[in-house]
Design a protein around this motif. Structure first.
Motif, PDB file in Angstrom:
ATOM      1  N   THR A 178     -19.758   4.206   4.693  1.00 47.18           N
ATOM      2  CA  THR A 178     -20.078   3.096   5.605  1.00 47.18           C
ATOM      3  C   THR A 178     -18.969   2.043   5.609  1.00 47.18           C
ATOM      4  O   THR A 178     -18.708   1.418   6.635  1.00 47.18           O
ATOM      5  CB  THR A 178     -21.425   2.436   5.242  1.00 47.18           C
ATOM      6  OG1 THR A 178     -21.385   1.955   3.888  1.00 47.18           O
ATOM      7  CG2 THR A 178     -22.572   3.424   5.403  1.00 47.18           C
TER       8      THR A 178
ATOM      9  N   ASP B 242     -23.854  -2.420   6.472  1.00 46.36           N
ATOM     10  CA  ASP B 242     -22.630  -1.788   6.985  1.00 46.36           C
ATOM     11  C   ASP B 242     -22.927  -0.922   8.201  1.00 46.36           C
ATOM     12  O   ASP B 242     -22.219  -0.971   9.213  1.00 46.36           O
ATOM     13  CB  ASP B 242     -21.974  -0.920   5.904  1.00 46.36           C
ATOM     14  CG  ASP B 242     -21.257  -1.739   4.844  1.00 46.36           C
ATOM     15  OD1 ASP B 242     -21.133  -2.960   5.046  1.00 46.36           O
ATOM     16  OD2 ASP B 242     -20.843  -1.159   3.834  1.00 46.36           O
ATOM     17  N   LEU B 243     -23.972  -0.094   8.080  1.00 43.93           N
ATOM     18  CA  LEU B 243     -24.302   0.832   9.160  1.00 43.93           C
ATOM     19  C   LEU B 243     -24.753   0.078  10.409  1.00 43.93           C
ATOM     20  O   LEU B 243     -24.329   0.392  11.534  1.00 43.93           O
ATOM     21  CB  LEU B 243     -25.409   1.785   8.693  1.00 43.93           C
ATOM     22  CG  LEU B 243     -25.538   3.127   9.410  1.00 43.93           C
ATOM     23  CD1 LEU B 243     -24.218   3.883   9.439  1.00 43.93           C
ATOM     24  CD2 LEU B 243     -26.632   3.969   8.755  1.00 43.93           C
TER      25      LEU B 243
ATOM     26  N   PHE C  56     -22.694   6.604  -0.627  1.00 47.47           N
ATOM     27  CA  PHE C  56     -22.862   6.478   0.824  1.00 47.47           C
ATOM     28  C   PHE C  56     -22.069   5.285   1.359  1.00 47.47           C
ATOM     29  O   PHE C  56     -21.524   5.324   2.465  1.00 47.47           O
ATOM     30  CB  PHE C  56     -24.346   6.340   1.147  1.00 47.47           C
ATOM     31  CG  PHE C  56     -24.665   6.293   2.620  1.00 47.47           C
ATOM     32  CD1 PHE C  56     -24.260   7.308   3.477  1.00 47.47           C
ATOM     33  CD2 PHE C  56     -25.382   5.230   3.155  1.00 47.47           C
ATOM     34  CE1 PHE C  56     -24.559   7.274   4.830  1.00 47.47           C
ATOM     35  CE2 PHE C  56     -25.686   5.173   4.497  1.00 47.47           C
ATOM     36  CZ  PHE C  56     -25.272   6.206   5.343  1.00 47.47           C
ATOM     37  N   GLN C  57     -22.015   4.223   0.536  1.00 45.32           N
ATOM     38  CA  GLN C  57     -21.297   3.012   0.967  1.00 45.32           C
ATOM     39  C   GLN C  57     -19.801   3.230   1.165  1.00 45.32           C
ATOM     40  O   GLN C  57     -19.166   2.491   1.914  1.00 45.32           O
ATOM     41  CB  GLN C  57     -21.514   1.884  -0.045  1.00 45.32           C
ATOM     42  CG  GLN C  57     -22.651   0.953   0.322  1.00 45.32           C
ATOM     43  CD  GLN C  57     -22.533  -0.338  -0.431  1.00 45.32           C
ATOM     44  OE1 GLN C  57     -22.825  -0.416  -1.623  1.00 45.32           O
ATOM     45  NE2 GLN C  57     -22.096  -1.368   0.261  1.00 45.32           N
TER      46      GLN C  57
ATOM     47  N   ALA D 284     -25.389  -0.670   2.266  1.00 47.99           N
ATOM     48  CA  ALA D 284     -25.298   0.473   3.173  1.00 47.99           C
ATOM     49  C   ALA D 284     -26.000   0.173   4.499  1.00 47.99           C
ATOM     50  O   ALA D 284     -25.482   0.487   5.579  1.00 47.99           O
ATOM     51  CB  ALA D 284     -25.915   1.712   2.517  1.00 47.99           C
TER      52      ALA D 284
ATOM     53  N   SER E  59     -19.386  -3.461  -0.046  1.00 46.04           N
ATOM     54  CA  SER E  59     -19.036  -2.344  -0.940  1.00 46.04           C
ATOM     55  C   SER E  59     -18.367  -2.826  -2.220  1.00 46.04           C
ATOM     56  O   SER E  59     -18.514  -2.217  -3.278  1.00 46.04           O
ATOM     57  CB  SER E  59     -18.129  -1.342  -0.213  1.00 46.04           C
ATOM     58  OG  SER E  59     -16.956  -1.958   0.251  1.00 46.04           O
TER      59      SER E  59
ATOM     60  N   LEU F 121     -16.340   3.442   7.865  1.00 42.43           N
ATOM     61  CA  LEU F 121     -16.788   3.301   9.252  1.00 42.43           C
ATOM     62  C   LEU F 121     -16.685   1.859   9.717  1.00 42.43           C
ATOM     63  O   LEU F 121     -16.235   1.574  10.830  1.00 42.43           O
ATOM     64  CB  LEU F 121     -18.232   3.797   9.370  1.00 42.43           C
ATOM     65  CG  LEU F 121     -18.881   3.706  10.763  1.00 42.43           C
ATOM     66  CD1 LEU F 121     -18.140   4.606  11.756  1.00 42.43           C
ATOM     67  CD2 LEU F 121     -20.359   4.089  10.689  1.00 42.43           C
ATOM     68  N   GLN F 122     -17.087   0.938   8.840  1.00 43.23           N
ATOM     69  CA  GLN F 122     -17.022  -0.484   9.150  1.00 43.23           C
ATOM     70  C   GLN F 122     -15.585  -0.918   9.445  1.00 43.23           C
ATOM     71  O   GLN F 122     -15.314  -1.637  10.412  1.00 43.23           O
ATOM     72  CB  GLN F 122     -17.563  -1.258   7.941  1.00 43.23           C
ATOM     73  CG  GLN F 122     -17.620  -2.742   8.112  1.00 43.23           C
ATOM     74  CD  GLN F 122     -18.803  -3.133   8.954  1.00 43.23           C
ATOM     75  OE1 GLN F 122     -18.704  -3.133  10.180  1.00 43.23           O
ATOM     76  NE2 GLN F 122     -19.909  -3.448   8.333  1.00 43.23           N
TER      77      GLN F 122
ATOM     78  N   ALA G 121     -21.673  -1.781  11.976  1.00 42.41           N
ATOM     79  CA  ALA G 121     -20.714  -0.836  12.557  1.00 42.41           C
ATOM     80  C   ALA G 121     -21.204  -0.318  13.905  1.00 42.41           C
ATOM     81  O   ALA G 121     -20.419  -0.164  14.850  1.00 42.41           O
ATOM     82  CB  ALA G 121     -20.472   0.333  11.602  1.00 42.41           C
TER      83      ALA G 121
ATOM     84  N   THR H 115     -14.344   0.564  12.845  1.00 41.72           N
ATOM     85  CA  THR H 115     -14.865  -0.164  14.013  1.00 41.72           C
ATOM     86  C   THR H 115     -14.212  -1.540  14.132  1.00 41.72           C
ATOM     87  O   THR H 115     -13.975  -2.025  15.235  1.00 41.72           O
ATOM     88  CB  THR H 115     -16.393  -0.306  13.948  1.00 41.72           C
ATOM     89  OG1 THR H 115     -16.777  -0.970  12.736  1.00 41.72           O
ATOM     90  CG2 THR H 115     -17.076   1.048  14.006  1.00 41.72           C
TER      91      THR H 115
END
Length: 332
Positions: A181, A259-260, A177-178, A256, A34, A184-185, A263, A188
């Motif tokens: 993510t 990352d997704l 969106f990043q 993105a 990011s 979220l990253q 995660a 986690t």
């Protein structure tokens, strides 16, 4: 002061120091994509990562319990506090060495290798809980390959879904969106990595007879989460440069997807109470994303150096811990 109490206090201090170092060592992995795509400024990315790491660290305890009992049975350890202190010193030393040279090494490998090495140095190979130890090694080994595959599939899926989208518009959308993510990253990361210090502190409490169960005390959870959050706020710029740019040239859609994918792997491991290396997972996801786009676009020479570091971390940290234990044993 009683020697056992002094050793336990030293273990707690070193465990929190390990968590702090883990914060700035591994946070770079969570926010590297990011930052490199300019979805977030470095300052905002670090603040976001610090908050989400703290929240993630308080949410789960399963991985901590695995660390507490699945490598070595803390109830069977003689001189257990010295074993754990030696493991922490060795893991911290290796983390600092790899951070100094900007190598995204695995804190998980360093800690697990160090616990095993110090325990073997103290009581021989029979002290290891082989079923649990092999299960952990399998998770550490398989997770990067899963992340590589997930990264490849995620990027391929994005390429199909957005094939007719204007590149400028898609990049702008993926930058937004990043932010999600990256959060979220980082969350986690906290659910898995902060657990390791919690587990080792609990292990020390059991070894010193201050606790009789593998349950993680609330003060341990709070202190480990805080240490991870503070460490995260420091950041790790050298590793950000390696993960965020030297493996491949990352655009918002790549970041993105990586990352997704990573995660999902990390959180999946957390739900089944297994520690994985966030470093391995995130770097492998980036390689998978790059391979889906263009295999030659991945700088495999840099990737090879990272993989070599992954391979040598566990045995080197084990040897360091074994030597450290023998030195500490002269004094305690």
């Amino acid at each position: 002061m009683d020697t056992l109490l002094l050793l336990t206090i030293l273990v707690v201090i070193c465990a929190l120091a390990f968590d702090f170092i883990n914060g700035f060592h591994d946070t770079a992995n969570a926010i590297a994509t990011s930052v490199s795509t300019r979805a977030l400024s470095p300052r905002k990315a670090i603040i976001l990562a610090a908050v989400m790491n703290f929240v993630g660290a308080l949410t789960f305890t399963g991985v901590a319990k695995t660390i507490t009992k699945d490598i070595v049975d803390p109830f069977a350890l003689d001189n257990g506090s010295v074993v754990i202190l030696a493991a922490l010193i060795a893991a911290i030393a290796w983390n600092l060495i790899t951070w100094y040279y900007g190598i995204p090494s695995s804190s998980s490998h360093a800690l697990i290798g160090s616990i095993a090495g110090a325990a073997i140095s103290a009581a021989g190979f029979g002290i290891l809980n082989w079923n649990g130890f092999i299960k952990i090694l399998q998770a550490l080994l398989i997770s990067p390959f899963l992340a590589l595959a997930f990264g490849f599939v995620m990027m391929s899926l994005f390429a199909v879904l957005f094939r007719r989208t204007n590149l400028y518009k898609s990049n702008k959308g993926f930058r937004l969106f990043q932010i999600g993510t990256a959060a979220l990253q980082s969350f986690t990361h906290g659910t898995n990595d902060a657990q390791k210090a919690m587990g080792i502190i609990t292990m020390a409490l059991i070894a010193a007879n201050y606790q009789t169960s593998s349950d993680i005390p609330m003060w341990v959870r709070l202190s480990a989460a805080t240490a991870m959050g503070i460490g995260t706020s420091i950041g790790g710029w050298k590793i950000i440069k390696t993960v965020g740019g030297k493996i491949m040239k990352i655009r918002p859609v790549n970041g993105a997807a990586a990352d997704l994918a990573s995660a999902l792997i990390i959180f999946g491991a957390t739900t089944i109470h297994l520690p994985v290396s966030t470093t391995h997972v995130i770097s492998s996801a980036i390689m998978g994303v790059g391979s889906a786009q263009r295999v030659k676009g991945v700088k495999w020479g840099v990737a090879r150096k990272i993989v070599i570091t992954w391979v040598i971390t566990l045995p080197i940290s084990a040897i360091l811990a074994g030597i450290t234990y023998q030195i500490l044993n002269l004094f305690f």
